[in-house]
Design a protein around this motif. Sequence first.
Motif, PDB file in Angstrom:
ATOM      1  N   VAL A   6     -97.330 -31.387 -17.028  1.00 24.79           N
ATOM      2  CA  VAL A   6     -97.595 -30.055 -17.557  1.00 24.79           C
ATOM      3  C   VAL A   6     -96.321 -29.218 -17.563  1.00 24.79           C
ATOM      4  O   VAL A   6     -95.488 -29.338 -16.663  1.00 24.79           O
ATOM      5  N   ARG A  10     -98.772 -24.586 -19.540  1.00 25.07           N
ATOM      6  CA  ARG A  10     -99.998 -25.327 -19.233  1.00 25.07           C
ATOM      7  C   ARG A  10    -100.362 -25.163 -17.759  1.00 25.07           C
ATOM      8  O   ARG A  10    -101.537 -25.053 -17.413  1.00 25.07           O
ATOM      9  N   GLU A  68    -110.793 -29.114 -18.757  1.00 25.41           N
ATOM     10  CA  GLU A  68    -110.185 -28.125 -17.854  1.00 25.41           C
ATOM     11  C   GLU A  68    -110.516 -28.410 -16.389  1.00 25.41           C
ATOM     12  O   GLU A  68    -110.078 -27.681 -15.506  1.00 25.41           O
TER      13      GLU A  68
END
Length: 177
Positions: A6, A10, A68
């Motif tokens: 990430v 992010r 998520e």
Amino acid sequence: MTVSRVDADRLTALLAPLADLLADTVESGASVGFLAPLGRAEALAWWRARSAAVAAGHLAVWVAHEGERVTGTVSLALPDKPNSRHRAELVKLMVGREARGLGLGRRLLTTAEEAAAAAGLTLLHLDTETGSPAEHLYRSAGWTRAGTIPDYAADPHGELRPTTLYFKRIGTPATAG
């Protein structure tokens, strides 16, 4: 389940589930640098502070997630001194309780090792609580025990515990010239 590196944006987008993972890890007794109980605000602030290091290239973070929902993470702390750019420290390998025992810790560890080798790093090191379940993972993944330091850090309940240092060569060291 996806494991991906990430960037800072992010990471920021995943602050809440990463904070939940950190709190869950501490609550379950894993020694990752925090005392229990770990409040959500503190966990959020800790992850938020990591974003600057990610943006600066001093920290690489991988997240295991389904959408998520975050189930695990691992990071590499990259030194900025010229004499240590061949190595990195493996930090904050965390797997949520619901995902433990399914090979996710090994997958995260392998992901970080492969990325480090691809980036030209040749040596990784870490520390972990002596006698913890993580020690079995590191030994079985080919990490070498370097030694133990007594009373190094407090576990989540505040009890001082020994820490074992490990290292792993992941490539051929370059010769300093």
